[in-house]
Design a protein around this motif. Structure first.
Motif, short mmCIF file in Angstrom:
data_model
loop_
_atom_site.label_atom_id
_atom_site.label_comp_id
_atom_site.label_asym_id
_atom_site.label_seq_id
_atom_site.Cartn_x
_atom_site.Cartn_y
_atom_site.Cartn_z
N SER A 22 9.08 -18.73 -1.85
CA SER A 22 9.04 -18.68 -0.29
C SER A 22 10.11 -17.12 -0.13
N PRO A 23 10.04 -16.59 1.04
CA PRO A 23 10.70 -15.54 1.33
C PRO A 23 12.69 -15.83 1.23
N ALA A 24 12.94 -17.05 1.57
CA ALA A 24 14.21 -17.51 1.41
C ALA A 24 14.76 -17.61 0.08
N ASN A 25 13.73 -18.39 -0.84
CA ASN A 25 14.21 -18.70 -2.08
C ASN A 25 14.07 -17.28 -2.92
N TYR A 26 13.33 -16.47 -2.66
CA TYR A 26 13.14 -15.05 -3.43
C TYR A 26 14.31 -14.22 -3.08
N TYR A 27 14.72 -14.16 -1.76
CA TYR A 27 15.95 -13.55 -1.30
C TYR A 27 17.16 -14.10 -2.25
N GLU A 28 17.34 -15.40 -2.19
CA GLU A 28 18.49 -16.12 -2.67
C GLU A 28 18.60 -15.68 -4.29
N LYS A 29 17.58 -15.61 -5.04
CA LYS A 29 17.39 -15.40 -6.26
C LYS A 29 17.51 -13.80 -6.63
N ILE A 30 17.02 -13.05 -5.76
CA ILE A 30 17.54 -11.72 -6.01
C ILE A 30 19.02 -11.36 -5.63
N PHE A 31 19.49 -11.91 -4.63
CA PHE A 31 20.88 -11.58 -4.08
C PHE A 31 21.91 -12.34 -5.29
N GLY A 32 21.45 -13.38 -5.73
CA GLY A 32 22.18 -13.97 -7.01
C GLY A 32 22.27 -13.00 -8.04
N MET A 33 21.15 -12.43 -8.35
CA MET A 33 21.10 -11.54 -9.49
C MET A 33 21.86 -10.36 -9.30
N ALA A 34 21.76 -9.60 -8.13
CA ALA A 34 22.58 -8.52 -7.63
C ALA A 34 24.00 -8.95 -7.77
N MET A 35 24.55 -9.94 -7.24
CA MET A 35 26.22 -10.26 -7.22
C MET A 35 26.35 -10.70 -8.74
N ARG A 36 25.64 -10.92 -9.46
CA ARG A 36 25.97 -11.22 -10.98
C ARG A 36 26.19 -9.71 -11.82
N ALA A 37 25.25 -9.00 -11.13
CA ALA A 37 25.11 -7.33 -11.60
C ALA A 37 26.38 -6.69 -11.13
N MET A 38 26.80 -7.00 -9.82
CA MET A 38 27.89 -6.54 -9.06
C MET A 38 29.28 -6.80 -10.08
N ASN A 182 50.23 3.34 -11.84
CA ASN A 182 50.42 4.35 -12.61
C ASN A 182 49.00 4.88 -13.10
N TYR A 183 48.21 4.12 -12.89
CA TYR A 183 46.58 4.20 -13.22
C TYR A 183 46.14 4.43 -12.10
N GLU A 184 45.17 5.51 -11.86
CA GLU A 184 44.47 5.78 -10.64
C GLU A 184 42.75 5.58 -10.98
N LEU A 185 42.18 4.90 -10.16
CA LEU A 185 40.60 4.64 -10.28
C LEU A 185 40.19 5.06 -9.30
N GLY A 186 39.12 6.08 -9.70
CA GLY A 186 38.43 6.91 -8.78
C GLY A 186 36.91 6.28 -8.45
N LEU A 187 36.64 5.94 -7.41
CA LEU A 187 35.22 5.43 -7.04
C LEU A 187 34.57 6.61 -6.50
N PHE A 188 33.48 7.04 -6.79
CA PHE A 188 32.73 8.61 -6.22
C PHE A 188 31.67 7.87 -5.66
N GLY A 189 31.80 7.26 -4.50
CA GLY A 189 30.77 6.56 -3.74
C GLY A 189 30.79 5.11 -3.81
N PRO A 190 29.88 4.32 -3.06
CA PRO A 190 30.09 2.84 -3.27
C PRO A 190 28.98 2.42 -4.44
N TYR A 191 29.33 1.12 -4.98
CA TYR A 191 28.17 0.63 -5.72
C TYR A 191 26.88 0.55 -5.10
N SER A 192 26.06 0.62 -6.02
CA SER A 192 24.61 0.33 -5.24
C SER A 192 23.79 -0.73 -6.21
N ILE A 193 23.26 -1.59 -5.80
CA ILE A 193 22.32 -2.53 -6.28
C ILE A 193 21.06 -2.42 -5.54
N ARG A 194 19.92 -2.22 -6.70
CA ARG A 194 18.63 -2.16 -5.85
C ARG A 194 17.56 -2.87 -7.07
#
Length: 234
Positions: A22-38, A182-194
């Motif tokens: 179902s659209p809701a379960n599909y979204y939940e599955k993909i969203f969960g995998m995206a968060m694990r990737a993050m 004393n350590y500087e972390l640079g982020l060149f643009g946002p994280y992206s998940i697709r």
């Protein structure tokens, strides 16, 4: 100190039949995998902050590989032999200038080394030499009290344990001590998940792709002390 962009990515796959949910379960599955990737990307960045990117010619410098534009090390080195009663004193006084103590410093070490510090005993074998107090909200951080000396610590699994390490053909870098600012972390643009259905289409797989452009380096000379087991002399 140069901070240049380095491409960081993580990839995971899932059977494309989840699209039949179902659209809701599909979204939940993909969203969960995206968060694990993050979270996986954040873990990789944490490892890069201490060890660098692992490339032969570093793009993203870690604390243990930090160099200036001339190629000279920005970190300081303190030669140690193992986890003993003098270790914390050595690191504490090695950090800072020749005339001043370094403020806001923190000890980065593995869980194995923290356990080894806690196991140190004096002449009375039942009494611990060091008092380790984990934070109530996050036991991966806390303080180590050595008499009147109190050091903040953070467990970092990406480091090499000093405990059990002996001198060999090459020097071994282990725990770190210094101010994390004393350590500087640079982020060149946002994280992206697709989501991509073409990467492994023939295998009927959907790919979850995480990408980021990151960089980093020490921005204060001798901003960290690296505890190092020196190479065995010939």
């Amino acid at each position: 100190a140069e901070i240049k962009p380095y491409e960081l990515n993580v990839t995971s796959f899932v059977d494309r039949n989840i699209s039949r949910l179902s659209p809701a379960n599909y979204y939940e599955k993909i969203f969960g995998m995206a968060m694990r990737a993050m979270r996986a990307m954040r873990r990789k960045v944490a490892g890069f902050i201490v060890n660098g990117d692992g490339e032969t010619s570093h793009v993203m410098h870690g604390i243990k590989t930090a160099t200036n534009k001339a190629g000279s090390a920005i970190y300081a080195v303190e030669n140690v032999t193992g986890v003993d009663v003098n270790l914390l004193d050595m690191l504490y006084f090695a950090y800072g200038s020749s005339s001043e103590m370094g403020p806001r410093a923190r000890l980065l070490l593995t869980k194995k080394d923290l356990k080894a510090l806690g196991a140190l005993r004096g002449t009375n074998e039942k009494r611990r030499l060091l008092e380790i107090t984990p934070d109530a909200s996050n036991p991966n951080t806390g303080t180590i009290r050595d008499g009147g000396l109190v050091l903040a610590y953070t467990i970092c699994p990406d480091l090499t344990s000093l405990s059990g390490t002996t001198a060999g053909a090459a020097a071994v870098q282990t725990m770190l001590y210094g101010d994390p600012m004393n350590y500087e972390l640079g982020l060149f643009g946002p994280y992206s998940i697709r989501v991509d259905e073409s990467v492994k289409a023939v295998e009927r797989m959907v790919a979850i792709l995480g990408d980021a452009m990151v960089g980093g380096n020490l921005v204060v000379d001798k901003g960290f002390v690296v505890a190092t087991v020196a190479a065995k002399s010939a």
